[in-house]
Structures are given as C-alpha cells and as structure tokens.
Write a protein that holds these residues in place. Sequence first.
Motif, PDB file in Angstrom:
ATOM      1  N   VAL A   1     -20.300 -84.265 -40.614  1.00  0.00           N
ATOM      2  CA  VAL A   1     -20.665 -82.904 -40.217  1.00  0.00           C
ATOM      3  C   VAL A   1     -19.930 -82.621 -38.914  1.00  0.00           C
ATOM      4  N   VAL A   2     -19.238 -81.503 -38.846  1.00  0.00           N
ATOM      5  CA  VAL A   2     -18.424 -81.212 -37.659  1.00  0.00           C
ATOM      6  C   VAL A   2     -18.732 -79.812 -37.144  1.00  0.00           C
ATOM      7  N   ASP A   3     -19.271 -79.746 -35.939  1.00  0.00           N
ATOM      8  CA  ASP A   3     -19.437 -78.465 -35.259  1.00  0.00           C
ATOM      9  C   ASP A   3     -18.730 -78.547 -33.901  1.00  0.00           C
ATOM     10  N   THR A   4     -18.879 -77.524 -33.089  1.00  0.00           N
ATOM     11  CA  THR A   4     -18.198 -77.488 -31.792  1.00  0.00           C
ATOM     12  C   THR A   4     -18.612 -78.654 -30.900  1.00  0.00           C
ATOM     13  N   ASN A   5     -19.893 -78.990 -30.913  1.00  0.00           N
ATOM     14  CA  ASN A   5     -20.369 -80.087 -30.066  1.00  0.00           C
ATOM     15  C   ASN A   5     -19.773 -81.424 -30.496  1.00  0.00           C
ATOM     16  N   ILE A   6     -19.732 -81.659 -31.794  1.00  0.00           N
ATOM     17  CA  ILE A   6     -19.173 -82.909 -32.301  1.00  0.00           C
ATOM     18  C   ILE A   6     -17.682 -82.993 -31.995  1.00  0.00           C
ATOM     19  N   ARG A   7     -16.969 -81.905 -32.163  1.00  0.00           N
ATOM     20  CA  ARG A   7     -15.539 -81.900 -31.878  1.00  0.00           C
ATOM     21  C   ARG A   7     -15.294 -82.235 -30.409  1.00  0.00           C
ATOM     22  N   ARG A   8     -16.141 -81.740 -29.524  1.00  0.00           N
ATOM     23  CA  ARG A   8     -15.961 -81.997 -28.090  1.00  0.00           C
ATOM     24  C   ARG A   8     -16.227 -83.466 -27.761  1.00  0.00           C
ATOM     25  N   VAL A   9     -17.266 -84.059 -28.350  1.00  0.00           N
ATOM     26  CA  VAL A   9     -17.551 -85.473 -28.108  1.00  0.00           C
ATOM     27  C   VAL A   9     -16.393 -86.346 -28.583  1.00  0.00           C
ATOM     28  N   ILE A  10     -15.875 -86.055 -29.772  1.00  0.00           N
ATOM     29  CA  ILE A  10     -14.757 -86.841 -30.302  1.00  0.00           C
ATOM     30  C   ILE A  10     -13.509 -86.671 -29.422  1.00  0.00           C
ATOM     31  N   ALA A  11     -13.245 -85.436 -28.997  1.00  0.00           N
ATOM     32  CA  ALA A  11     -12.066 -85.185 -28.160  1.00  0.00           C
ATOM     33  C   ALA A  11     -12.131 -85.997 -26.876  1.00  0.00           C
ATOM     34  N   ARG A  12     -13.296 -86.055 -26.270  1.00  0.00           N
ATOM     35  CA  ARG A  12     -13.414 -86.753 -24.991  1.00  0.00           C
ATOM     36  C   ARG A  12     -13.501 -88.272 -25.181  1.00  0.00           C
ATOM     37  N   HIS A  13     -14.418 -88.701 -26.035  1.00  0.00           N
ATOM     38  CA  HIS A  13     -14.642 -90.141 -26.165  1.00  0.00           C
ATOM     39  C   HIS A  13     -13.478 -90.850 -26.846  1.00  0.00           C
ATOM     40  N   THR A  14     -12.947 -90.267 -27.911  1.00  0.00           N
ATOM     41  CA  THR A  14     -11.942 -90.953 -28.725  1.00  0.00           C
ATOM     42  C   THR A  14     -10.515 -90.615 -28.310  1.00  0.00           C
ATOM     43  N   LEU A  15     -10.280 -89.345 -27.988  1.00  0.00           N
ATOM     44  CA  LEU A  15      -8.919 -88.889 -27.714  1.00  0.00           C
ATOM     45  C   LEU A  15      -8.602 -88.769 -26.230  1.00  0.00           C
ATOM     46  N   GLY A  16      -9.605 -88.807 -25.380  1.00  0.00           N
ATOM     47  CA  GLY A  16      -9.368 -88.714 -23.943  1.00  0.00           C
ATOM     48  C   GLY A  16      -8.989 -87.331 -23.471  1.00  0.00           C
ATOM     49  N   GLN A  17      -9.397 -86.301 -24.223  1.00  0.00           N
ATOM     50  CA  GLN A  17      -9.082 -84.913 -23.866  1.00  0.00           C
ATOM     51  C   GLN A  17     -10.338 -84.192 -23.397  1.00  0.00           C
ATOM     52  N   ALA A  18     -10.174 -83.279 -22.447  1.00  0.00           N
ATOM     53  CA  ALA A  18     -11.324 -82.548 -21.920  1.00  0.00           C
ATOM     54  C   ALA A  18     -11.903 -81.577 -22.938  1.00  0.00           C
TER      55      ALA A  18
ATOM     56  N   GLU B   1     -11.749 -85.673 -40.845  1.00  0.00           N
ATOM     57  CA  GLU B   1     -11.328 -87.066 -40.963  1.00  0.00           C
ATOM     58  C   GLU B   1     -11.667 -87.856 -39.701  1.00  0.00           C
ATOM     59  N   ALA B   2     -11.542 -87.207 -38.551  1.00  0.00           N
ATOM     60  CA  ALA B   2     -11.877 -87.885 -37.295  1.00  0.00           C
ATOM     61  C   ALA B   2     -13.344 -88.289 -37.269  1.00  0.00           C
ATOM     62  N   MET B   3     -14.212 -87.410 -37.767  1.00  0.00           N
ATOM     63  CA  MET B   3     -15.633 -87.741 -37.816  1.00  0.00           C
ATOM     64  C   MET B   3     -15.924 -88.748 -38.926  1.00  0.00           C
ATOM     65  N   ARG B   4     -15.237 -88.621 -40.033  1.00  0.00           N
ATOM     66  CA  ARG B   4     -15.455 -89.545 -41.147  1.00  0.00           C
ATOM     67  C   ARG B   4     -15.151 -90.991 -40.718  1.00  0.00           C
ATOM     68  N   GLU B   5     -14.109 -91.161 -39.905  1.00  0.00           N
ATOM     69  CA  GLU B   5     -13.733 -92.500 -39.446  1.00  0.00           C
ATOM     70  C   GLU B   5     -14.808 -93.136 -38.560  1.00  0.00           C
ATOM     71  N   LEU B   6     -15.639 -92.307 -37.953  1.00  0.00           N
ATOM     72  CA  LEU B   6     -16.676 -92.823 -37.063  1.00  0.00           C
ATOM     73  C   LEU B   6     -17.993 -93.105 -37.773  1.00  0.00           C
ATOM     74  N   LEU B   7     -18.148 -92.604 -38.997  1.00  0.00           N
ATOM     75  CA  LEU B   7     -19.438 -92.738 -39.676  1.00  0.00           C
ATOM     76  C   LEU B   7     -19.809 -94.202 -39.890  1.00  0.00           C
ATOM     77  N   PRO B   8     -21.053 -94.567 -39.570  1.00  0.00           N
ATOM     78  CA  PRO B   8     -21.535 -95.911 -39.888  1.00  0.00           C
ATOM     79  C   PRO B   8     -21.982 -95.969 -41.355  1.00  0.00           C
ATOM     80  N   GLU B   9     -22.681 -96.996 -41.739  1.00  0.00           N
ATOM     81  CA  GLU B   9     -23.113 -97.158 -43.125  1.00  0.00           C
ATOM     82  C   GLU B   9     -23.985 -95.986 -43.562  1.00  0.00           C
ATOM     83  N   PRO B  10     -24.017 -95.698 -44.882  1.00  0.00           N
ATOM     84  CA  PRO B  10     -24.705 -94.507 -45.394  1.00  0.00           C
ATOM     85  C   PRO B  10     -26.156 -94.363 -44.963  1.00  0.00           C
ATOM     86  N   THR B  11     -26.880 -95.461 -44.813  1.00  0.00           N
ATOM     87  CA  THR B  11     -28.308 -95.348 -44.494  1.00  0.00           C
ATOM     88  C   THR B  11     -28.569 -94.743 -43.120  1.00  0.00           C
ATOM     89  N   ILE B  12     -27.627 -94.877 -42.206  1.00  0.00           N
ATOM     90  CA  ILE B  12     -27.841 -94.347 -40.855  1.00  0.00           C
ATOM     91  C   ILE B  12     -26.839 -93.254 -40.473  1.00  0.00           C
TER      92      ILE B  12
END
Length: 286
Positions: free
Chosen positions: A131-148, A160-171
């Motif tokens: 699931v990707v909204d503005t808040n999620i995009r901002r967290v990924i940009a900062r934590h993973t990509l190092g962008q403000a 795809e950026a969020m999909r790569e971070l997903l843990p196992e289906p149950t959580i």
Amino acid sequence: MQQEIIDWYETNGRNLPWRQPGFTPWGALVSEFMLQQTPVARVIPRLEEWLERWPTPAALAAAPAGDAVRAWANLGYPRRALWLHACAVTIVRDYSGNVPNDVDALLALPGVGSYTARAVAVFAFGAHEPVVDTNIRRVIARHTLGQAEPGPPREKADMEAMRELLPEPTISPTFNIGVMELGALVCTARNPQCEACPIRATCAWRTAGYPEYEGAVKARQKKYEGSDRQVRGAILAVLRDAPSAVHRSAIDDAWPDAAGRGRALEGLLQDGLVVLEESDIFGLPS
C-alpha cells in the motif's frame, strides 16, 4: 526495520475506528473514500453517521444517490459520494452485496483507484500487497534512498519499492499501516521527529546528515477561497439544505459572481451532482 516499525505501531498507533477489530470491509471502503484529501478529524464523525445510516452496500444502494450527496455534507470533493453510491449498486448487483476481496475486482468498482483498492484488500482482508500513500513514499525516500522528499509519484516504482520491504504475509498488513502511521506522526513532511523514530539507526537520510531535497518541487494546491470548488460547494449547500428541488434564483443567491456561478453549475450538472428537473428547477440526483 520491519519488526521495529510493527513494534512501534502496536504501541503508538492511533486508535481510529477503521482499525478496530470487526470493522467491516464496507466500512473500510467508505473510510478510504472519505479519507482522500480530507483530515482524519473531519472524517470520523461523518463516517460514524454514514455507517449508522447505511451499514451495508445494500442499504446505500437502495437510497437515492442524492441522499449520499446530502449526507456527504462538508467533506469536500462530493463526487466521492456519487462514486460510493455507484460502488454500492455495483457490489449488490455483481457481488451479492459483499465487498470483493481482491485488488483487480476492487479496481473495477466506480471511483476506486490503485491506492484505495490495495488499502481495502490489505486492511480489510489481510492481502499481501504493498500500500503506497504520500506518508509511505516519504518514509521510503528518507530511510531507504536518503532523500528528504520522495519526488513526483511513480506508481510502478513506488509500488515495487514498498513490495521489496514487505515482511511475511501474516504481518505485512500491520507493516503497511505501521509505515503509513510513522509517516503521519513522526516522519512528517515538516519538522520530522527523528529522535522518536524507531528506525533512525538505519535511516539513510539521517546517516547522510539530512541533505536538502534537490528534485522537482510539488506544485502548490490552488487556494480554496474564490475557487470553482468554493462556488460548487456553495451551490451544493443550497441544494442539500432544501427539502426539495430549488429555483435558479436560490442558486443565484448562493454566489454573487454570475460567471463563476454559471461555470460551477455547469460543472455540477456534467458531473451528475446536480440535475435539471425542469426549466430553471435544480435538484440533487435521484
């Protein structure tokens, strides 16, 4: 970082109606429509009223579309009310009154886009989807990509950026909502609370010394005051408050500028939010 976010969310996540055990898929769909470009505080009372009146898709489908527009009141972007009514009709006709549980079927519902389809599939049915909204995009940009900032939306790449971070289906559903909540409460657009962030130790933006964003700047939203949106709202307010259809003169009294008023009324007619019942008599859709 997945478990750190989940642990943080389970302690710090807000106690919102749509996160309660037993909240229905229909309630999830309604809440996602209402939350589009509308603050949580304004949504909660309207959502409670809506679900008390129309607790199922069948209940809303049996009501006139105009009742949905009237009940939408001041939430803004009232076409969402028409889409929800159309969703209810479609769900009753094609899915025996039950909200479908997969992304493709949800995408086929009127007014449902990629975010809403995945949000309902994940939060109502536990689907293993990003699931990707503005808040999620901002967290990924900062934590993973190092962008403000995340820069302009790119649906496929963002997904795809969020999909790569997903843990196992149950959580993964809890992780989705945890990242979203982190962006809403801690990793905010302005004045992020980095010292309170559960993943600050692995944040690329923090490690790099919080470099400023150098990409394209998002265009500012046009002012509401004096906009066509305000005029449309004024016209709809007249129709919502009236017990029946009104004469054009009542609409004329709602806004002084004839050009703006005419443009807004024409747009409302084209969108199906207002209907011309007879010469110079206007009402909400039936």
